[in-house]
Design a protein around this motif. Structure first.
Motif, PDB file in Angstrom:
ATOM      1  N   THR A 140     -17.379  47.547 -97.113  1.00 63.48           N
ATOM      2  CA  THR A 140     -16.944  46.474 -96.133  1.00 63.48           C
ATOM      3  C   THR A 140     -17.865  46.209 -95.039  1.00 63.48           C
ATOM      4  OG1 THR A 140     -14.623  46.165 -96.912  1.00 63.48           O
ATOM      5  CG2 THR A 140     -15.286  45.124 -95.215  1.00 63.48           C
ATOM      6  N   PHE A 141     -18.508  45.110 -94.759  1.00 66.65           N
ATOM      7  CA  PHE A 141     -19.135  44.917 -93.567  1.00 66.65           C
ATOM      8  C   PHE A 141     -18.435  43.992 -92.573  1.00 66.65           C
ATOM      9  CE2 PHE A 141     -22.193  45.710 -97.080  1.00 66.65           C
ATOM     10  CZ  PHE A 141     -22.852  46.375 -96.569  1.00 66.65           C
ATOM     11  N   LYS A 142     -18.336  44.303 -91.433  1.00 63.79           N
ATOM     12  CA  LYS A 142     -17.496  43.464 -90.444  1.00 63.79           C
ATOM     13  C   LYS A 142     -18.524  43.304 -89.483  1.00 63.79           C
ATOM     14  CE  LYS A 142     -13.001  44.897 -91.674  1.00 63.79           C
ATOM     15  NZ  LYS A 142     -11.761  45.596 -91.299  1.00 63.79           N
ATOM     16  N   GLY A 143     -18.298  42.151 -88.722  1.00 63.47           N
ATOM     17  CA  GLY A 143     -19.062  41.764 -87.504  1.00 63.47           C
ATOM     18  C   GLY A 143     -18.496  40.658 -86.666  1.00 63.47           C
ATOM     19  N   SER A 144     -18.901  40.623 -85.369  1.00 65.53           N
ATOM     20  CA  SER A 144     -18.306  39.546 -84.563  1.00 65.53           C
ATOM     21  C   SER A 144     -19.428  39.184 -83.388  1.00 65.53           C
ATOM     22  CB  SER A 144     -17.076  39.917 -83.852  1.00 65.53           C
ATOM     23  OG  SER A 144     -17.265  40.974 -82.952  1.00 65.53           O
ATOM     24  N   LYS A 145     -19.305  37.701 -83.220  1.00 64.69           N
ATOM     25  CA  LYS A 145     -20.332  37.240 -82.256  1.00 64.69           C
ATOM     26  C   LYS A 145     -19.419  36.185 -81.223  1.00 64.69           C
ATOM     27  CE  LYS A 145     -24.662  37.506 -80.669  1.00 64.69           C
ATOM     28  NZ  LYS A 145     -25.269  38.625 -80.259  1.00 64.69           N
ATOM     29  N   GLU A 146     -19.844  36.219 -80.066  1.00 65.69           N
ATOM     30  CA  GLU A 146     -19.210  35.342 -79.072  1.00 65.69           C
ATOM     31  C   GLU A 146     -20.238  34.640 -78.052  1.00 65.69           C
ATOM     32  OE1 GLU A 146     -16.371  37.265 -76.480  1.00 65.69           O
ATOM     33  OE2 GLU A 146     -14.747  37.558 -78.419  1.00 65.69           O
ATOM     34  N   GLY A 147     -20.080  33.731 -77.671  1.00 68.09           N
ATOM     35  CA  GLY A 147     -21.312  32.940 -76.990  1.00 68.09           C
ATOM     36  C   GLY A 147     -20.604  31.820 -76.136  1.00 68.09           C
ATOM     37  N   LYS A 148     -21.179  31.444 -75.250  1.00 66.74           N
ATOM     38  CA  LYS A 148     -20.992  30.183 -74.429  1.00 66.74           C
ATOM     39  C   LYS A 148     -22.209  29.723 -73.921  1.00 66.74           C
ATOM     40  CE  LYS A 148     -16.335  31.840 -72.424  1.00 66.74           C
ATOM     41  NZ  LYS A 148     -15.748  32.069 -71.201  1.00 66.74           N
ATOM     42  N   VAL A 149     -22.050  28.131 -73.799  1.00 62.20           N
ATOM     43  CA  VAL A 149     -23.226  27.554 -73.225  1.00 62.20           C
ATOM     44  C   VAL A 149     -22.589  26.192 -72.544  1.00 62.20           C
ATOM     45  CG1 VAL A 149     -23.327  25.972 -75.433  1.00 62.20           C
ATOM     46  CG2 VAL A 149     -25.112  26.095 -73.939  1.00 62.20           C
ATOM     47  N   ALA A 150     -23.410  25.880 -71.524  1.00 60.15           N
ATOM     48  CA  ALA A 150     -22.909  24.513 -70.762  1.00 60.15           C
ATOM     49  C   ALA A 150     -23.555  23.465 -71.507  1.00 60.15           C
ATOM     50  CB  ALA A 150     -23.542  24.812 -69.371  1.00 60.15           C
ATOM     51  N   VAL A 151     -22.571  22.392 -71.267  1.00 51.73           N
ATOM     52  CA  VAL A 151     -23.015  21.043 -71.977  1.00 51.73           C
ATOM     53  C   VAL A 151     -22.947  20.084 -70.814  1.00 51.73           C
ATOM     54  CG1 VAL A 151     -22.146  19.501 -73.694  1.00 51.73           C
ATOM     55  CG2 VAL A 151     -21.810  21.928 -74.242  1.00 51.73           C
ATOM     56  N   VAL A 152     -24.142  19.039 -71.231  1.00 50.80           N
ATOM     57  CA  VAL A 152     -24.497  18.080 -70.189  1.00 50.80           C
ATOM     58  C   VAL A 152     -23.793  16.675 -71.009  1.00 50.80           C
ATOM     59  CG1 VAL A 152     -25.857  16.628 -69.121  1.00 50.80           C
ATOM     60  CG2 VAL A 152     -26.493  19.034 -69.420  1.00 50.80           C
ATOM     61  N   GLU A 153     -22.628  16.367 -70.071  1.00 54.67           N
ATOM     62  CA  GLU A 153     -21.895  14.938 -70.719  1.00 54.67           C
ATOM     63  C   GLU A 153     -22.336  13.896 -69.863  1.00 54.67           C
ATOM     64  OE1 GLU A 153     -17.255  17.113 -71.212  1.00 54.67           O
ATOM     65  OE2 GLU A 153     -17.821  16.070 -69.427  1.00 54.67           O
ATOM     66  N   GLU A 154     -23.029  12.883 -70.568  1.00 54.42           N
ATOM     67  CA  GLU A 154     -23.651  11.630 -70.105  1.00 54.42           C
ATOM     68  C   GLU A 154     -22.569  10.799 -69.690  1.00 54.42           C
ATOM     69  OE1 GLU A 154     -26.571  11.188 -69.556  1.00 54.42           O
ATOM     70  OE2 GLU A 154     -27.478  13.037 -70.823  1.00 54.42           O
ATOM     71  N   PRO A 155     -22.728  10.095 -68.765  1.00 55.52           N
ATOM     72  CA  PRO A 155     -21.701   9.151 -67.904  1.00 55.52           C
ATOM     73  C   PRO A 155     -21.410   8.210 -68.997  1.00 55.52           C
ATOM     74  CG  PRO A 155     -23.279   9.671 -66.349  1.00 55.52           C
ATOM     75  CD  PRO A 155     -23.866  10.459 -67.560  1.00 55.52           C
ATOM     76  N   GLY A 156     -20.154   8.016 -69.231  1.00 52.74           N
ATOM     77  CA  GLY A 156     -19.893   6.697 -70.259  1.00 52.74           C
ATOM     78  C   GLY A 156     -19.893   7.298 -71.804  1.00 52.74           C
ATOM     79  N   ALA A 157     -20.429   8.319 -71.926  1.00 50.59           N
ATOM     80  CA  ALA A 157     -20.234   8.852 -73.181  1.00 50.59           C
ATOM     81  C   ALA A 157     -19.050   9.642 -73.727  1.00 50.59           C
ATOM     82  CB  ALA A 157     -21.677   9.532 -73.520  1.00 50.59           C
ATOM     83  N   ARG A 158     -18.817   9.952 -74.807  1.00 47.51           N
ATOM     84  CA  ARG A 158     -17.827  10.761 -75.127  1.00 47.51           C
ATOM     85  C   ARG A 158     -17.825  12.265 -74.464  1.00 47.51           C
ATOM     86  NH1 ARG A 158     -18.001  10.110 -80.463  1.00 47.51           N
ATOM     87  NH2 ARG A 158     -16.292   8.669 -80.914  1.00 47.51           N
ATOM     88  N   THR A 159     -16.797  12.563 -73.977  1.00 55.06           N
ATOM     89  CA  THR A 159     -16.650  14.097 -73.623  1.00 55.06           C
ATOM     90  C   THR A 159     -16.642  15.048 -74.417  1.00 55.06           C
ATOM     91  OG1 THR A 159     -14.354  14.347 -73.117  1.00 55.06           O
ATOM     92  CG2 THR A 159     -15.707  13.236 -71.476  1.00 55.06           C
ATOM     93  N   LEU A 160     -17.025  16.454 -74.345  1.00 49.23           N
ATOM     94  CA  LEU A 160     -16.963  17.249 -75.006  1.00 49.23           C
ATOM     95  C   LEU A 160     -15.649  17.663 -75.667  1.00 49.23           C
ATOM     96  CD1 LEU A 160     -18.326  19.972 -76.249  1.00 49.23           C
ATOM     97  CD2 LEU A 160     -17.859  21.261 -74.376  1.00 49.23           C
ATOM     98  N   LEU A 161     -14.668  17.319 -74.808  1.00 46.22           N
ATOM     99  CA  LEU A 161     -13.294  17.674 -75.244  1.00 46.22           C
ATOM    100  C   LEU A 161     -13.001  16.718 -76.382  1.00 46.22           C
ATOM    101  CD1 LEU A 161     -10.614  19.421 -74.862  1.00 46.22           C
ATOM    102  CD2 LEU A 161      -9.918  17.850 -73.213  1.00 46.22           C
ATOM    103  N   GLU A 162     -13.148  15.362 -76.135  1.00 42.42           N
ATOM    104  CA  GLU A 162     -13.008  14.262 -76.847  1.00 42.42           C
ATOM    105  C   GLU A 162     -13.795  14.578 -78.380  1.00 42.42           C
ATOM    106  OE1 GLU A 162     -12.146  10.752 -73.778  1.00 42.42           O
ATOM    107  OE2 GLU A 162     -14.230  11.011 -74.487  1.00 42.42           O
TER     108      GLU A 162
END
Length: 203
Positions: A67-89
């Motif tokens: 059995t091979f196991k592994g994990s990876k985590e990552g984060k990146v900032a997102v630019v939300e354009e005015p009037g456009a759908r937000t990341l949460l939406e």
């Protein structure tokens, strides 16, 4: 003459398109597992596993598994354009409304949250392997901002080695994607996309 050999399926699994940093590997005595020959390619030595279509291949379903196991985590900032759908939406959109960017590689099962992804062929010791991954996408309702991508299966096709290995291994992969707002790399209250991936392959 037919050749009956127990191949190191765990070696084959290493050829799946999983980031190398995900995996913790073990070494194997390939001399006792299969017949390899060395080829001279552009002045560099490479291993090639010869399997003729007439050869007979078997494996022990009740034999020991690796059995091979592994994990990876990552984060990146997102630019939300005015009037456009937000990341949460965006993350709250149901999977049925997802736009498939590469329709030739990823296909969505109609009226469902299931997707099929056929990966580009790879060359594993001179053998062509085509992996197809099946996954479900489960979206949490707004405003939780979470989407879980879970691999439900994987099949192999291509050369005889790939067809032989198909169905002889188990793949589990869960990828949790979250929409966050936090201080990130000097930005205050920034929209951040977080990814947490866990992979387990048994063969």
């Amino acid at each position: 003459n037919n050749m009956r050999s127990h191949l190191p399926l765990s070696s084959l699994i290493l050829s799946l398109p999983i980031t190398n940093s995900f995996l913790t590997t073990q070494q194997y005595d390939v001399k006792t597992r299969a017949a390899f020959r060395t080829l001279e390619i552009t002045q560099k030595k490479a291993l090639k596993l010869d399997i003729d279509e007439k050869d007979s291949l078997t494996y022990d379903e009740n034999g020991p598994r690796v059995t091979f196991k592994g994990s990876k985590e990552g984060k990146v900032a997102v630019v939300e354009e005015p009037g456009a759908r937000t990341l949460l939406e965006y993350l709250a959109l149901p999977a049925e409304k997802y736009s498939v960017l590469d329709a030739g590689t990823i296909q969505r099962t109609p009226d469902s949250n299931s997707f099929v992804c056929e990966l580009d062929p790879i060359n594993f010791l001179g053998n062509k392997i085509i992996a197809t991954i099946y996954a479900d996408v489960n979206v949490s309702p707004y405003p939780e901002g979470k989407s879980v991508i879970e691999v439900t299966g994987c099949s192999l096709d291509g050369s005889k080695l790939a067809r032989f290995a198909n169905g002889s291994f188990d793949v589990k992969c869960t990828n949790v994607v979250r929409a966050l707002r936090e201080d990130f790399k000097g930005q205050e209250d920034a929209p951040v996309l977080s990814v947490d991936c866990n992979v387990e392959v048994s063969a």
